[in-house]
Design an enzyme around this catalytic site. Structure first.
Site, mmCIF file in Angstrom:
data_model
loop_
_atom_site.group_PDB
_atom_site.id
_atom_site.type_symbol
_atom_site.label_atom_id
_atom_site.label_comp_id
_atom_site.label_asym_id
_atom_site.label_seq_id
_atom_site.Cartn_x
_atom_site.Cartn_y
_atom_site.Cartn_z
ATOM 1 N N ASP A 66 0.700 -1.257 -0.211
ATOM 2 C CA ASP A 66 0.287 -0.075 -0.114
ATOM 3 C C ASP A 66 0.757 1.139 -0.001
ATOM 4 O O ASP A 66 1.750 1.221 0.109
ATOM 5 C CB ASP A 66 -0.822 0.114 1.251
ATOM 6 C CG ASP A 66 -0.011 -0.492 2.734
ATOM 7 O OD1 ASP A 66 0.882 -0.025 2.708
ATOM 8 O OD2 ASP A 66 -1.311 -0.345 3.145
ATOM 9 N N ASP A 128 -9.052 -1.406 14.050
ATOM 10 C CA ASP A 128 -10.530 -1.234 13.397
ATOM 11 C C ASP A 128 -10.343 -2.692 12.601
ATOM 12 O O ASP A 128 -11.378 -2.873 11.901
ATOM 13 C CB ASP A 128 -10.413 -0.290 12.945
ATOM 14 C CG ASP A 128 -9.766 -0.145 11.714
ATOM 15 O OD1 ASP A 128 -8.545 -0.530 11.964
ATOM 16 O OD2 ASP A 128 -9.914 1.457 10.754
ATOM 17 N N HIS A 130 -8.581 -3.661 9.398
ATOM 18 C CA HIS A 130 -8.060 -3.815 8.494
ATOM 19 C C HIS A 130 -6.801 -4.635 8.573
ATOM 20 O O HIS A 130 -6.387 -4.265 9.368
ATOM 21 C CB HIS A 130 -8.249 -1.903 8.247
ATOM 22 C CG HIS A 130 -6.702 -1.527 8.992
ATOM 23 N ND1 HIS A 130 -6.660 -0.517 9.582
ATOM 24 C CD2 HIS A 130 -5.673 -1.054 8.018
ATOM 25 C CE1 HIS A 130 -5.365 -0.087 9.859
ATOM 26 N NE2 HIS A 130 -4.718 -0.392 9.112
#
Length: 232
Positions: A66, A128, A130
């Site tokens: 990413d 969370d 991810h």
């Protein structure tokens, strides 16, 4: 899924290092994608001691999964962090570094296929749920490598550098599931509940990392605190 529970951060880092070096020691080109952040810091310190200037690991090629661009900066957040943590201290040849950027993301999956695919990927877990840049409510389990635009109304934590309108890129769930060996590392009690959710709960886009349960070759490395809420 194989779950390895180590006593502490040091032990889980040692185990992770050994698994990565096992891949890297093969007598062929090895394509490796690694994560930035705090969790792998000790892993990289251990690897640098072995890999730096060693001809035994010249076969290893590195990919980031990413990237968040930074205005007026040549490279984004992820590759900059990876250089600082590992690539520069290990003196990795620039020809072996293959950055994913907002400019080339559309070609990422094709490029990886032409290079022989990723042999292994080291990833962390967000609080969370991810993984990589696949955030709750913004990803689809059908995504290849894709671009996300920050709206300012995200239900997940948005770092200060990610201003409204910013676009970042990530390998999507489909791209990640093509990796031959996924290695998920998580430490600390604060992520224990999410570890249980993504490893033992339903597969749901509410917790994107839950899709990793479906990977045929997933190794999860936890310290005792991160594993504390798992059903044994």
């Amino acid at each position: 899924m194989k779950i390895i529970i180590e006593k502490n951060f040091e032990a889980m880092s040692e185990t992770t290092k050994n698994i990565l070096l096992g891949h890297m020691s093969q007598d062929k080109r090895v394509n490796l994608s690694i994560t930035a952040g705090n969790t792998p810091v000790e892993v990289y310190k251990k690897m640098v001691e072995i890999v730096k200037d060693s001809p035994n690991y010249a076969n290893v090629h590195y990919y980031n999964f990413d990237e968040i661009p930074v205005e007026n900066q040549a490279e984004g957040v992820t590759i900059t962090d990876l250089r600082k943590l590992y690539l520069t201290p290990a003196n990795i040849n620039e020809e072996n570094i293959h950055p994913l950027t907002v400019e080339n993301y559309a070609d990422q999956d094709k490029r990886l296929a032409m290079d022989g695919g990723l042999d292994a990927m080291l990833i962390g877990l967000g609080g969370d749920g991810h993984f990589c840049g696949n955030m709750p409510t913004t990803t689809s389990f059908e995504n290849l490598t894709y671009k996300i635009k920050v709206s300012g109304e995200e239900p997940w934590f948005v770092p200060d550098m990610m201003e409204t309108g910013l676009e970042f890129v990530t390998m999507g769930p489909v791209s990640v599931m093509r990796v031959k060996h996924l290695i998920l590392i998580v430490n600390g009690e604060k992520k224990a509940e999410m570890v249980k959710n993504v490893l033992q709960g339903p597969v749901t886009e509410e917790y994107p990392a839950s899709v990793l349960q479906l990977h045929p070759n997933l190794t999860v490395i936890l310290d005792e605190e991160a594993a504390s809420k798992l059903d044994r």
